[in-house]
Design a protein around this motif. Structure first.
Motif, PDB file in Angstrom:
ATOM      1  N   PHE A 163      50.098  47.748  99.494  1.00 21.81           N
ATOM      2  CA  PHE A 163      51.219  48.316  98.741  1.00 21.81           C
ATOM      3  C   PHE A 163      51.270  47.656  97.362  1.00 21.81           C
ATOM      4  O   PHE A 163      51.444  46.444  97.246  1.00 21.81           O
ATOM      5  N   THR A 164      51.073  48.464  96.341  1.00 23.48           N
ATOM      6  CA  THR A 164      50.996  47.971  94.967  1.00 23.48           C
ATOM      7  C   THR A 164      52.302  48.234  94.236  1.00 23.48           C
ATOM      8  O   THR A 164      52.829  49.354  94.282  1.00 23.48           O
ATOM      9  N   THR A 165      52.814  47.216  93.552  1.00 20.91           N
ATOM     10  CA  THR A 165      54.001  47.403  92.717  1.00 20.91           C
ATOM     11  C   THR A 165      53.662  47.028  91.275  1.00 20.91           C
ATOM     12  O   THR A 165      52.885  46.114  91.021  1.00 20.91           O
ATOM     13  N   VAL A 166      54.255  47.761  90.351  1.00 23.33           N
ATOM     14  CA  VAL A 166      54.071  47.471  88.929  1.00 23.33           C
ATOM     15  C   VAL A 166      55.347  47.877  88.200  1.00 23.33           C
ATOM     16  O   VAL A 166      55.973  48.887  88.529  1.00 23.33           O
ATOM     17  N   SER A 167      55.757  47.059  87.230  1.00 17.01           N
ATOM     18  CA  SER A 167      56.976  47.323  86.465  1.00 17.01           C
ATOM     19  C   SER A 167      56.644  47.523  84.993  1.00 17.01           C
ATOM     20  O   SER A 167      55.823  46.796  84.431  1.00 17.01           O
ATOM     21  N   ILE A 168      57.305  48.498  84.380  1.00 13.30           N
ATOM     22  CA  ILE A 168      57.091  48.806  82.974  1.00 13.30           C
ATOM     23  C   ILE A 168      58.361  48.505  82.190  1.00 13.30           C
ATOM     24  O   ILE A 168      59.416  49.089  82.448  1.00 13.30           O
ATOM     25  N   ARG A 169      58.237  47.572  81.240  1.00 11.32           N
ATOM     26  CA  ARG A 169      59.352  47.249  80.346  1.00 11.32           C
ATOM     27  C   ARG A 169      59.171  48.063  79.069  1.00 11.32           C
ATOM     28  O   ARG A 169      58.531  47.628  78.117  1.00 11.32           O
ATOM     29  N   SER A 170      59.719  49.257  79.083  1.00 14.91           N
ATOM     30  CA  SER A 170      59.461  50.151  77.957  1.00 14.91           C
ATOM     31  C   SER A 170      60.412  49.880  76.802  1.00 14.91           C
ATOM     32  O   SER A 170      61.511  49.346  76.969  1.00 14.91           O
ATOM     33  N   ALA A 171      59.949  50.276  75.630  1.00 10.88           N
ATOM     34  CA  ALA A 171      60.811  50.292  74.453  1.00 10.88           C
ATOM     35  C   ALA A 171      61.798  51.451  74.597  1.00 10.88           C
ATOM     36  O   ALA A 171      61.749  52.211  75.567  1.00 10.88           O
ATOM     37  N   THR A 172      62.694  51.600  73.638  1.00 13.28           N
ATOM     38  CA  THR A 172      63.639  52.710  73.658  1.00 13.28           C
ATOM     39  C   THR A 172      62.876  54.013  73.471  1.00 13.28           C
ATOM     40  O   THR A 172      62.034  54.138  72.584  1.00 13.28           O
ATOM     41  N   VAL A 173      63.185  54.981  74.314  1.00 14.36           N
ATOM     42  CA  VAL A 173      62.449  56.240  74.312  1.00 14.36           C
ATOM     43  C   VAL A 173      63.024  57.184  73.257  1.00 14.36           C
ATOM     44  O   VAL A 173      64.229  57.207  73.009  1.00 14.36           O
ATOM     45  N   CYS A 174      62.150  57.982  72.658  1.00 12.63           N
ATOM     46  CA  CYS A 174      62.601  58.958  71.661  1.00 12.63           C
ATOM     47  C   CYS A 174      61.836  60.257  71.825  1.00 12.63           C
ATOM     48  O   CYS A 174      60.744  60.288  72.391  1.00 12.63           O
ATOM     49  N   GLY A 175      62.424  61.353  71.325  1.00 11.32           N
ATOM     50  CA  GLY A 175      61.756  62.641  71.358  1.00 11.32           C
ATOM     51  C   GLY A 175      62.495  63.665  72.192  1.00 11.32           C
ATOM     52  O   GLY A 175      63.565  63.397  72.738  1.00 11.32           O
ATOM     53  N   TYR A 176      61.892  64.843  72.292  1.00 13.37           N
ATOM     54  CA  TYR A 176      62.535  65.969  72.982  1.00 13.37           C
ATOM     55  C   TYR A 176      62.217  65.975  74.476  1.00 13.37           C
ATOM     56  O   TYR A 176      61.104  65.674  74.899  1.00 13.37           O
ATOM     57  N   SER A 177      63.225  66.359  75.258  1.00 16.34           N
ATOM     58  CA  SER A 177      63.088  66.526  76.702  1.00 16.34           C
ATOM     59  C   SER A 177      63.937  67.713  77.138  1.00 16.34           C
ATOM     60  O   SER A 177      64.979  67.994  76.530  1.00 16.34           O
ATOM     61  N   PRO A 178      63.541  68.403  78.187  1.00 11.68           N
ATOM     62  CA  PRO A 178      64.392  69.473  78.716  1.00 11.68           C
ATOM     63  C   PRO A 178      65.775  68.969  79.139  1.00 11.68           C
ATOM     64  O   PRO A 178      66.726  69.749  79.202  1.00 11.68           O
ATOM     65  N   ARG A 179      65.865  67.661  79.488  1.00 12.49           N
ATOM     66  CA  ARG A 179      67.169  67.033  79.734  1.00 12.49           C
ATOM     67  C   ARG A 179      67.392  66.055  78.584  1.00 12.49           C
ATOM     68  O   ARG A 179      67.169  64.858  78.691  1.00 12.49           O
ATOM     69  N   GLN A 180      67.810  66.623  77.471  1.00 11.12           N
ATOM     70  CA  GLN A 180      67.866  65.872  76.226  1.00 11.12           C
ATOM     71  C   GLN A 180      68.921  64.770  76.238  1.00 11.12           C
ATOM     72  O   GLN A 180      69.990  64.932  76.825  1.00 11.12           O
ATOM     73  N   ARG A 181      68.592  63.667  75.572  1.00 14.85           N
ATOM     74  CA  ARG A 181      69.583  62.629  75.269  1.00 14.85           C
ATOM     75  C   ARG A 181      69.717  62.516  73.752  1.00 14.85           C
ATOM     76  O   ARG A 181      68.715  62.516  73.033  1.00 14.85           O
TER      77      ARG A 181
END
Length: 329
Positions: A163-181
């Motif tokens: 069982f493999t686990t990995v965590s992603i510490r992403s920067a703030t996300v930007c751009g268009y999405s169908p569920r827009q923020r």
């Protein structure tokens, strides 16, 4: 037989983009689990092409059912960002920490191969170092960032040969999405520039790392089959551009038009400034963000022009406003 992947938060800002990409691969049986706090419009393009599950990740029985037979879990569901988390710290602990532990435990018990976890670069707190790397001590300042850090440690304990686990510490996300923020920095500035022709910059010299939503969704998809020996029990930063808010405002104006006015307020309630390094994941996997902030702004401009973001003042585009409106608990 196709391998099966479950995306929690699958109808969310990042999730809806990711699920669409996974469905398009055609070699995976995709399920999306979401409480649908913002509706299910983000999954309209994949309706009938994947399994859509409406439910709360705090529901252990639902997790038992949803994780049965799943090979890969991409865990995005969370009370997202500091303002939302501060509304109800206990809820944040339940969703971001306790439910994440349950997902890791149940996924492993049910025979899943891999858990990919969406953490946050906010776990570092305020750092003076010119490059914030994964080796630095975590100093989370808020209940949101604390629960993300706790969850990283919790899921890592389940990592083993099967069982493999990995965590992603992403920067703030930007751009268009169908569920827009429209409550994250680049999207806020772009929306105001497009609809009001005025950008208000608070502070301005604070650096904010960003990552294009397509880059982040592509990374999550790539991690499904990334070599185990390179990601097992690892955490990775992921972001592309570390610009000041003033620089981001200038980019937005250049993309939208010279008639956009930038108003500057030297005071800000949020003076966080940091510069994350993504060298570790590039060295390990050869992946790196390819899209720019300017591309994200153009994508948003096109979405507005096509009528894909009607009524930008609607609470569905702002997490904390929607949570207050419906009193989510």
């Amino acid at each position: 037989m196709k391998e099966k992947v479950l995306v929690t938060g699958g109808a969310g800002y990042v999730g809806s983009v990711l699920v669409e990409k996974l469905v398009a691969l055609k070699d995976l049986d995709v399920s999306a689990l979401d409480v649908m706090l913002f509706g299910d419009n983000g999954l309209a393009s994949v309706a009938g092409k994947c399994k859509i599950i409406k439910g709360d990740i705090r529901d252990t029985r639902l997790l038992e059912e949803s994780l049965t037979g799943i090979d890969y879990v991409i865990h995005l569901a969370a009370i997202a960002n500091d303002p939302c988390s501060n509304l109800n710290p206990e809820l944040t602990k339940q969703v971001n920490f306790e439910a994440t532990k349950n997902i890791a435990r149940i996924a492993k018990e049910k025979g899943a191969k891999r858990l990919i976890y969406a953490s946050s670069s906010s776990v570092y707190g305020i750092k003076e170092e010119p490059k914030v790397t994964e080796e630095l001590t975590l100093e989370p300042l808020t209940i949101y960032s604390k629960t993300k850090a706790w969850a990283e440690d919790a899921i890592k304990e389940y990592d083993d040969n099967n069982f493999t686990t990995v965590s992603i510490r992403s920067a703030t996300v930007c751009g268009y999405s169908p569920r827009q923020r429209l409550d994250v920095i680049v999207n806020i500035l772009a929306s105001d520039a497009i609809t009001k022709k005025i950008i208000t910059v608070n502070g301005g010299e604070q650096k904010r790392p960003n990552v294009h939503i397509d880059d982040l969704a592509n990374l999550y998809a790539d991690l499904i089959h990334a070599p185990k020996e390179k990601i097992s029990a690892q955490v990775f930063n992921y972001g592309k551009e570390n610009y000041t808010v003033n620089e981001i405002a200038d980019m937005v104006k250049k993309a939208i038009g010279d008639d956009v006015v930038i108003r500057k307020n030297p005071k800000t309630a949020d003076s966080r400034s940091y510069n994350i390094s993504s060298e570790k994941i590039e060295n390990a996997l050869g992946v790196y963000p390819k899209h720019t902030i300017t591309e994200a702004v153009y994508d948003l401009k096109k979405a507005f022009e096509r009528g894909l973001i009607p009524n930008p003042e609607d609470t569905r585009y702002r997490n904390v406003a929607r949570m207050k409106e419906i009193n989510f608990n």
